[in-house]
Design a protein around this motif. Structure first.
Motif, mmCIF file in Angstrom:
data_model
loop_
_atom_site.group_PDB
_atom_site.id
_atom_site.type_symbol
_atom_site.label_atom_id
_atom_site.label_comp_id
_atom_site.label_asym_id
_atom_site.label_seq_id
_atom_site.Cartn_x
_atom_site.Cartn_y
_atom_site.Cartn_z
ATOM 1 N N UNK A 107 0.982 -1.164 -0.067
ATOM 2 C CA UNK A 107 -0.130 0.022 0.024
ATOM 3 C C UNK A 107 0.796 1.242 -0.110
ATOM 4 N N UNK A 108 2.144 1.212 0.577
ATOM 5 C CA UNK A 108 2.857 2.493 0.780
ATOM 6 C C UNK A 108 3.786 2.388 1.576
ATOM 7 N N UNK A 109 3.886 3.496 2.462
ATOM 8 C CA UNK A 109 4.931 3.687 3.328
ATOM 9 C C UNK A 109 4.374 5.119 4.313
ATOM 10 N N UNK A 110 5.184 5.361 5.361
ATOM 11 C CA UNK A 110 4.472 6.164 6.342
ATOM 12 C C UNK A 110 4.279 7.683 5.762
ATOM 13 N N UNK A 111 5.181 8.169 4.788
ATOM 14 C CA UNK A 111 4.827 9.172 4.004
ATOM 15 C C UNK A 111 3.515 9.193 3.144
ATOM 16 N N UNK A 112 3.094 8.084 2.843
ATOM 17 C CA UNK A 112 2.047 8.042 2.158
ATOM 18 C C UNK A 112 0.567 8.042 2.892
ATOM 19 N N UNK A 113 1.017 7.446 4.131
ATOM 20 C CA UNK A 113 -0.201 7.615 5.084
ATOM 21 C C UNK A 113 -0.453 9.006 5.718
ATOM 22 N N UNK A 114 0.934 9.530 6.037
ATOM 23 C CA UNK A 114 0.644 11.005 6.586
ATOM 24 C C UNK A 114 0.182 11.870 5.318
ATOM 25 N N UNK A 115 0.288 11.567 4.063
ATOM 26 C CA UNK A 115 -0.456 12.370 3.067
ATOM 27 C C UNK A 115 -1.889 12.266 3.035
ATOM 28 N N UNK A 116 -2.117 11.142 3.390
ATOM 29 C CA UNK A 116 -3.555 10.550 3.218
ATOM 30 C C UNK A 116 -4.276 11.250 4.565
ATOM 31 N N UNK A 128 -12.567 12.448 9.208
ATOM 32 C CA UNK A 128 -11.820 11.473 10.124
ATOM 33 C C UNK A 128 -11.299 10.227 9.563
ATOM 34 N N UNK A 129 -10.317 9.563 10.049
ATOM 35 C CA UNK A 129 -10.002 8.347 9.937
ATOM 36 C C UNK A 129 -10.154 7.275 11.254
ATOM 37 N N UNK A 130 -10.695 6.038 10.898
ATOM 38 C CA UNK A 130 -10.600 5.132 11.844
ATOM 39 C C UNK A 130 -9.677 3.962 11.071
ATOM 40 N N UNK A 131 -8.802 3.499 11.997
ATOM 41 C CA UNK A 131 -7.989 2.154 11.458
ATOM 42 C C UNK A 131 -8.453 1.117 11.949
ATOM 43 N N UNK A 132 -8.182 0.053 11.395
ATOM 44 C CA UNK A 132 -8.597 -1.367 11.845
ATOM 45 C C UNK A 132 -7.362 -1.877 12.605
ATOM 46 N N UNK A 133 -7.774 -2.091 13.868
ATOM 47 C CA UNK A 133 -6.803 -2.620 14.921
ATOM 48 C C UNK A 133 -6.810 -4.352 14.851
ATOM 49 N N UNK A 147 -0.461 10.219 14.895
ATOM 50 C CA UNK A 147 -0.095 10.751 13.422
ATOM 51 C C UNK A 147 -1.549 11.132 12.801
ATOM 52 N N UNK A 148 -2.486 11.274 13.551
ATOM 53 C CA UNK A 148 -3.604 12.064 13.228
ATOM 54 C C UNK A 148 -5.041 11.231 12.961
#
Length: 398
Positions: A77-86, A96-101, A158-159
């Protein structure tokens, strides 16, 4: 106002939606597929959603629920920079973003599996539900609690806005209470959504300290009553739902990454009735990507059981088939109705009348004008009608 009060989530399974290889992963692959979501953020906004509920994005062996590293974005899917961009792109749009833990189990090849996994009386590591590639975590081990709290805090910093907790019902509620308590000291507004399929929903929420759980009872009552032409079943589920809503705001849905698509289960017309129920009942609703376009897909068996449920999206919304446009417009209208009446999330629900082929229910709030009446019917033609304040707020019929 908390996220529970007005959130409507667009639920996306990233590995599938973004076209990543799942069953035959190339271990050396590195991609930036996460950036493809940028093209869909305005689409989610135009649909009426206020957040992204993302399936697994952490480094894993195959489907995402066999985690290898909770601190790393899956290289498919990408890397940490891609996530920060999202995160930045979502924040710019108010999403808002919910992540699947996935904190109930990890991949058997996880580097810390031997130290953190549950063991049987014979000392052997316990697999999860017979899946040889998954090992169940030992939630009595303080190191597991430390890890989960650390992971949650890392991505909140990270947001993100909160967590969907996979297989929450198999984790001791006291574990969740301890870990979420730690996290809330730094992020008091964080949202915790637990996956729960069966059991005492209200009791689990109270014991665990989670904000909400997935309302599978209502999901089943909705599609089954339409498919079997038996709204007595939905009436039973609504009575149960009303009781739950007195204690918490359940997370409601008619589709997700694990179940047959609603349009495949009950047909397109039945899917409209199900969507009407979703957006007029108390709760915190989510839309599984593609349901708003009448996507088809069935839960199958074996290694590829979920492939139809988790299809790739085109590069942009402009490339969607026009065949789903009519359903998209219905979803827009219903979500618009929901957003104009945010009190519905905590409304009081009562079934007014029902027969096999139709049902009527009412949702009311504290103010005199907070009154919604809904009729779903399969005969003489399939139809749904929503009355708000004595006026027709939505009507559809085939």
């Amino acid at each position: 106002m908390s996220l529970l009060d007005d959130a409507i989530w667009w639920h996306v399974y990233p590995l599938g939606a973004l076209g990543a290889p799942i069953h035959e992963r190339n271990g050396s692959e590195s991609s930036h597929r996460l950036r493809r979501l940028d093209a869909w953020l305005d689409y989610a906004i135009e649909l009426g959603c206020s957040g992204l509920l993302l399936g697994p994005i952490f480094d894993s062996v195959s489907h995402g629920y066999d985690t290898l590293d909770h601190f790393a974005i899956d290289p498919r899917l990408g890397d940490a920079d891609d996530f920060d961009r999202l995160v930045a792109e979502c924040r710019a749009r108010g999403l808002n973003i919910l992540l699947d833990g996935v904190f109930n189990h990890v991949a058997a090849s996880h580097p810390d599996a031997a130290r953190l996994s549950r063991r049987g009386e014979d000392g052997a590591i316990r697999s999860w539900e017979g899946h040889g590639g998954l090992t169940a975590l030992d939630h009595s081990n303080s190191e597991v609690a430390d890890l989960v709290a650390e992971v949650m805090l890392h991505w909140l910093r990270r947001g993100i806005a909160g967590w969907r907790l996979d297989v929450a019902y198999e984790v001791p509620p006291e574990f969740w209470r301890e870990v979420t308590g730690r996290v809330r000291r730094e992020f008091p507004g964080v949202l915790f959504l637990g996956e729960m399929i069966h059991g005492d929903y209200s009791g689990f929420v109270e014991a665990s300290g989670l904000d909400t759980v997935t309302q599978y009872e209502l999901w089943k009552g909705t599609w089954s009553s339409i498919k079997d032409r038996n709204f007595w079943e939905l009436a039973w589920a609504l009575d149960r739902h009303a009781g739950m809503c007195r204690g918490f705001v359940p997370q409601t849905f008619i589709g997700n990454h694990d179940v047959t698509r609603i349009a495949s289960e009950v047909g397109d017309d039945g899917a409209v009735l199900a969507a009407t129920a979703l957006f007029t009942l108390p709760g915190m609703p989510s839309v599984y990507y593609g349901d708003e376009q009448a996507f088809q897909g069935r839960k199958l068996e074996g290694l590829h059981a979920d492939d139809e449920l988790r299809p790739p999206l085109p590069a942009s919304p402009a490339e969607l088939s026009p065949a789903g446009e009519w359903m998209y417009r219905i979803y827009q209208r219903l979500i618009g109705l929901r957003r104009r009446n945010p009190w519905l999330s905590k409304g009081r629900l009562k079934v007014i009348a029902k027969e096999n082929a139709w049902i009527e229910y009412r949702v009311s709030g504290d103010a005199p004008d907070q009154d919604l009446r809904v009729r779903l019917a399969l005969e003489p033609q399939c139809s749904s009608t929503v009355m708000c304040g004595g006026e027709t707020a939505f009507h559809w019929e085939r």
